[in-house]
Design an enzyme around this catalytic site. Structure first.
Site, PDB file in Angstrom:
ATOM      1  N   GLY A  15      -5.203  -1.396  -7.091  1.00 51.03           N
ATOM      2  CA  GLY A  15      -6.142  -2.389  -6.568  1.00 51.03           C
ATOM      3  C   GLY A  15      -7.209  -1.720  -5.720  1.00 51.03           C
ATOM      4  O   GLY A  15      -7.726  -2.307  -4.772  1.00 51.03           O
ATOM      5  N   GLY A  16      -7.550  -0.489  -6.098  1.00 52.10           N
ATOM      6  CA  GLY A  16      -8.514   0.277  -5.298  1.00 52.10           C
ATOM      7  C   GLY A  16      -9.959   0.022  -5.689  1.00 52.10           C
ATOM      8  O   GLY A  16     -10.862   0.654  -5.141  1.00 52.10           O
ATOM      9  N   ASP A  63      -2.614  -2.259 -15.453  1.00 53.97           N
ATOM     10  CA  ASP A  63      -2.086  -3.561 -15.038  1.00 53.97           C
ATOM     11  C   ASP A  63      -0.720  -3.299 -14.415  1.00 53.97           C
ATOM     12  O   ASP A  63       0.239  -2.970 -15.123  1.00 53.97           O
ATOM     13  CB  ASP A  63      -1.970  -4.484 -16.251  1.00 53.97           C
ATOM     14  N   ASN A  90      -1.258  -1.468  -3.399  1.00 54.84           N
ATOM     15  CA  ASN A  90      -2.056  -2.508  -2.727  1.00 54.84           C
ATOM     16  C   ASN A  90      -2.454  -3.651  -3.655  1.00 54.84           C
ATOM     17  O   ASN A  90      -2.769  -4.745  -3.186  1.00 54.84           O
ATOM     18  CB  ASN A  90      -3.302  -1.811  -2.136  1.00 54.84           C
ATOM     19  N   SER A 149       1.596  -8.548   4.133  1.00 55.58           N
ATOM     20  CA  SER A 149       0.738  -9.644   4.604  1.00 55.58           C
ATOM     21  C   SER A 149       1.381 -10.288   5.819  1.00 55.58           C
ATOM     22  O   SER A 149       2.617 -10.268   5.963  1.00 55.58           O
ATOM     23  CB  SER A 149       0.588 -10.690   3.495  1.00 55.58           C
ATOM     24  N   TYR A 162       4.134 -16.182  -2.783  1.00 58.10           N
ATOM     25  CA  TYR A 162       3.390 -15.018  -2.277  1.00 58.10           C
ATOM     26  C   TYR A 162       4.125 -14.418  -1.073  1.00 58.10           C
ATOM     27  O   TYR A 162       4.370 -13.210  -1.008  1.00 58.10           O
ATOM     28  CB  TYR A 162       1.988 -15.484  -1.887  1.00 58.10           C
ATOM     29  N   ALA A 163       4.501 -15.286  -0.122  1.00 51.50           N
ATOM     30  CA  ALA A 163       5.184 -14.813   1.089  1.00 51.50           C
ATOM     31  C   ALA A 163       6.482 -14.094   0.743  1.00 51.50           C
ATOM     32  O   ALA A 163       6.833 -13.085   1.366  1.00 51.50           O
ATOM     33  CB  ALA A 163       5.461 -16.000   2.016  1.00 51.50           C
ATOM     34  N   ALA A 164       7.182 -14.604  -0.259  1.00 50.80           N
ATOM     35  CA  ALA A 164       8.461 -13.997  -0.640  1.00 50.80           C
ATOM     36  C   ALA A 164       8.256 -12.581  -1.170  1.00 50.80           C
ATOM     37  O   ALA A 164       9.043 -11.679  -0.875  1.00 50.80           O
ATOM     38  CB  ALA A 164       9.161 -14.857  -1.691  1.00 50.80           C
ATOM     39  N   LYS A 166       5.884 -10.565  -0.319  1.00 55.14           N
ATOM     40  CA  LYS A 166       5.481  -9.693   0.791  1.00 55.14           C
ATOM     41  C   LYS A 166       6.668  -9.427   1.727  1.00 55.14           C
ATOM     42  O   LYS A 166       6.804  -8.329   2.271  1.00 55.14           O
ATOM     43  CB  LYS A 166       4.306 -10.315   1.548  1.00 55.14           C
TER      44      LYS A 166
HETATM   45  P1  NDP Z   1      -8.997  -8.479  -3.902  1.00 52.38           P
HETATM   46  O1  NDP Z   1      -8.831  -9.645  -4.834  1.00 52.38           O
HETATM   47  O2  NDP Z   1     -10.334  -8.096  -3.434  1.00 52.38           O
HETATM   48  O3  NDP Z   1      -8.327  -7.194  -4.518  1.00 52.38           O
HETATM   49  C1  NDP Z   1      -7.182  -7.223  -5.316  1.00 52.38           C
HETATM   50  C2  NDP Z   1      -7.134  -5.916  -6.058  1.00 52.38           C
HETATM   51  O4  NDP Z   1      -5.938  -5.873  -6.833  1.00 52.38           O
HETATM   52  C3  NDP Z   1      -8.290  -5.731  -7.008  1.00 52.38           C
HETATM   53  O5  NDP Z   1      -8.673  -4.378  -6.973  1.00 52.38           O
HETATM   54  C4  NDP Z   1      -7.689  -6.077  -8.367  1.00 52.38           C
HETATM   55  O6  NDP Z   1      -8.371  -5.369  -9.401  1.00 52.38           O
HETATM   56  C5  NDP Z   1      -6.262  -5.571  -8.183  1.00 52.38           C
HETATM   57  N1  NDP Z   1      -5.271  -6.225  -9.023  1.00 52.38           N
HETATM   58  C6  NDP Z   1      -4.879  -7.521  -9.036  1.00 52.38           C
HETATM   59  N2  NDP Z   1      -3.934  -7.721  -9.959  1.00 52.38           N
HETATM   60  C7  NDP Z   1      -3.715  -6.502 -10.545  1.00 52.38           C
HETATM   61  C8  NDP Z   1      -2.857  -6.052 -11.579  1.00 52.38           C
HETATM   62  N3  NDP Z   1      -2.019  -6.882 -12.220  1.00 52.38           N
HETATM   63  N4  NDP Z   1      -2.890  -4.740 -11.916  1.00 52.38           N
HETATM   64  C9  NDP Z   1      -3.721  -3.884 -11.281  1.00 52.38           C
HETATM   65  N5  NDP Z   1      -4.558  -4.258 -10.307  1.00 52.38           N
HETATM   66  C10 NDP Z   1      -4.555  -5.563  -9.941  1.00 52.38           C
HETATM   67  O7  NDP Z   1      -8.036  -8.847  -2.679  1.00 52.38           O
HETATM   68  P2  NDP Z   1      -7.672  -8.086  -1.319  1.00 52.38           P
HETATM   69  O8  NDP Z   1      -8.384  -6.814  -1.188  1.00 52.38           O
HETATM   70  O9  NDP Z   1      -7.810  -9.108  -0.264  1.00 52.38           O
HETATM   71  O10 NDP Z   1      -6.107  -7.844  -1.557  1.00 52.38           O
HETATM   72  C11 NDP Z   1      -5.524  -6.555  -1.541  1.00 52.38           C
HETATM   73  C12 NDP Z   1      -4.099  -6.702  -1.052  1.00 52.38           C
HETATM   74  O11 NDP Z   1      -4.115  -7.171   0.283  1.00 52.38           O
HETATM   75  C13 NDP Z   1      -3.250  -7.691  -1.849  1.00 52.38           C
HETATM   76  O12 NDP Z   1      -1.962  -7.166  -2.050  1.00 52.38           O
HETATM   77  C14 NDP Z   1      -3.201  -8.909  -0.945  1.00 52.38           C
HETATM   78  O13 NDP Z   1      -2.039  -9.669  -1.155  1.00 52.38           O
HETATM   79  C15 NDP Z   1      -3.226  -8.251   0.419  1.00 52.38           C
HETATM   80  N6  NDP Z   1      -3.650  -9.106   1.527  1.00 52.38           N
HETATM   81  C16 NDP Z   1      -4.931  -9.574   1.617  1.00 52.38           C
HETATM   82  C17 NDP Z   1      -5.329 -10.348   2.696  1.00 52.38           C
HETATM   83  C18 NDP Z   1      -6.732 -10.857   2.872  1.00 52.38           C
HETATM   84  O14 NDP Z   1      -6.989 -11.621   3.828  1.00 52.38           O
HETATM   85  N7  NDP Z   1      -7.681 -10.498   2.056  1.00 52.38           N
HETATM   86  C19 NDP Z   1      -4.373 -10.714   3.751  1.00 52.38           C
HETATM   87  C20 NDP Z   1      -3.056 -10.163   3.563  1.00 52.38           C
HETATM   88  C21 NDP Z   1      -2.722  -9.377   2.493  1.00 52.38           C
HETATM   89  P3  NDP Z   1      -8.554  -5.963 -10.897  1.00 52.38           P
HETATM   90  O15 NDP Z   1      -8.968  -7.385 -10.744  1.00 52.38           O
HETATM   91  O16 NDP Z   1      -9.581  -5.087 -11.529  1.00 52.38           O
HETATM   92  O17 NDP Z   1      -7.236  -5.808 -11.541  1.00 52.38           O
END
Ligand code: NDP
Length: 257
Positions: A15-16, A63, A90, A149, A162-164, A166
Site C-alpha cells: 500500500g505504498g 494484491d 500497510n 488503527s 475492520y477493528a477486529a 486491526k
Molecule cells: P489509502 O486508501 O490511501 O491507501 C491504501 C493503500 O493500500 C493503497 O496504496 C492501496 O493501493 C493499497 N491496497 C488496498 N488494498 C490492497 C490490496 N488488496 N493489495 C495491495 N494493496 C492494497 O488509505 P490509508 O493510507 O489511509 O491507509 C493505509 C493504512 O492505514 C490502512 O491499513 C488503513 O487501515 C490504516 N489506517 C488509516 C487511517 C486513516 O485515518 N487514514 C487511520 C487508521 C489506520 P491500491 O489501491 O493500488 O491497491
C-alpha cells in the site's frame, strides 16, 4: 555516520502507492533506503514511484489478498535486491459506517479479513523466513511493521470487522516481537489517528464529521501522510534495535484526550 542513514537497506511498503504508505516510503527513500512499493493499481504505483528520492526504488503490482500474488512480489523483490531488511505491511481497506454488524454479510467480512489480516500475515511470513535465514548466516537484522488503527483499541460502531483485523495485528505483532527477537528482528504496530488519505477523504469533506472530531484532536489538525515518514525511518534504523513490540500512536493526541 548518521543514526538514521538507511543506505543499503531494502524495505517493502505494501500500500505504498498512496496515503500513509507513501508517506512512509518517501521518508525511507529520503534516508537512503531502496523501497519497493506494492499496490494493485499500476498507474498509482508509477505516479508514487516518481515521488521517491532514491532512484533505486521500485513499484510492483500486488494484491495482498491473494497469497500467490504476495509470493510472486516477494520473490521478485528479493531477486532484484538480494535482501529485504524491513517490511511495512500497510495495505488496507476501510469499511466503516456503511452497515450495522447485525447486517454484515459474509462476503464483506471475508474481504476485510483477506486484505487487512491475511494480507499482512502472508507478507510477514515471507519476510520473516528470509530474515531468519539471513540471521542464521550471520546477518541478523529485520523489521516487521503493521499499520494498525485506533479502531483496534476503541469502540467502533459499524466497523467491527475492520477493528477486529486491526486488533489481531496488535496481538500478532507482540507475538512476533517475542518469537523473532533471537534473529535481530523487531516488530511494531503503528496506530494512526485521523489521517488525510483516499480512505478518509469522504469523511473529511463532511462538515458534521469535522465539527464533531476536530475538537477532540489536541493538535487541532488531521494527520497527513508525511507525519509517518520519520517514524518509519526510526524503526528501520539501527538505533531502534533494542525497541520492539511497541504500538506507536500517531494521532495528534486523540487517544489520550
Ligand atoms: P489509502 O486508501 O490511501 O491507501 C491504501 C493503500 O493500500 C493503497 O496504496 C492501496 O493501493 C493499497 N491496497 C488496498 N488494498 C490492497 C490490496 N488488496 N493489495 C495491495 N494493496 C492494497 O488509505 P490509508 O493510507 O489511509 O491507509 C493505509 C493504512 O492505514 C490502512 O491499513 C488503513 O487501515 C490504516 N489506517 C488509516 C487511517 C486513516 O485515518 N487514514 C487511520 C487508521 C489506520 P491500491 O489501491 O493500488 O491497491
Amino acid at each position: 555516520m548518521s543514526l538514521f542513514d538507511l543506505t543499503g537497506r531494502v524495505v517493502i511498503v505494501t500500500g505504498g502507492n498512496g496515503g500513509i504508505g507513501l508517506g512512509m516510503a518517501q521518508g525511507l527513500a529520503a534516508a537512503g533506503a531502496s523501497v519497493s512499493i506494492w499496490g494493485r493499481n499500476a498507474e498509482k504505483n508509477a505516479a508514487a514511484l516518481k515521488t521517491l528520492a532514491n532512484g533505486a526504488c521500485e513499484a510492483r503490482v500486488c494484491d495482498v489478498a491473494d497469497p500467490e500474488s504476495v509470493k510472486q512480489a516477494f520473490d521478485e523483490t528479493l531477486a532484484r535486491y538480494g535482501r529485504i531488511d524491513g517490511c511495512f505491511a500497510n495495505a488496507g481497506i476501510g469499511g466503516g459506517g456503511r452497515r450495522s454488524f447485525l447486517d454484515r454479510t459474509q462476503a464483506e467480512w471475508r474481504e476485510m479479513f483477506a486484505t487487512n489480516l491475511d494480507g499482512v500475515v502472508q507478507v510477514f511470513q515471507h519476510a520473516g523466513r528470509h530474515m531468519r535465514e539471513r540471521a542464521e548466516k550471520g546477518d541478523p537484522f529485520g523489521r516487521l511493521v503493521a499499520t494498525s488503527s485506533l479502531a483496534s483499541i476503541s469502540g467502533t460502531a459499524r466497523n467491527e470487522h475492520y477493528a477486529a483485523t486491526k486488533g489481531a495485528l496488535n496481538s500478532i505483532i507482540r507475538a512476533l516481537a517475542v518469537e523473532l527477537s533471537r534473529y535481530g528482528v523487531t516488530a511494531h504496530c503503528i496506530l494512526p489517528g485521523w489521517i488525510r488519505s483516499e480512505m478518509t477523504h469522504g469523511l473529511m469533506d463532511n462538515d458534521k464529521f469535522v465539527a464533531n472530531v476536530m475538537p477532540r484532536i489536541p493538535m487541532r489538525r488531521f494527520g497527513e501522510p508525511e507525519d509517518f515518514a520519520a517514524i518509519a525511518v526510526y524503526i528501520m534504523s539501527r538505533g531502534s534495535s533494542y525497541h520492539t513490540g511497541d504500538m506507536f500512536l500517531v494521532d495528534g493526541g486523540y487517544a489520550i484526550f
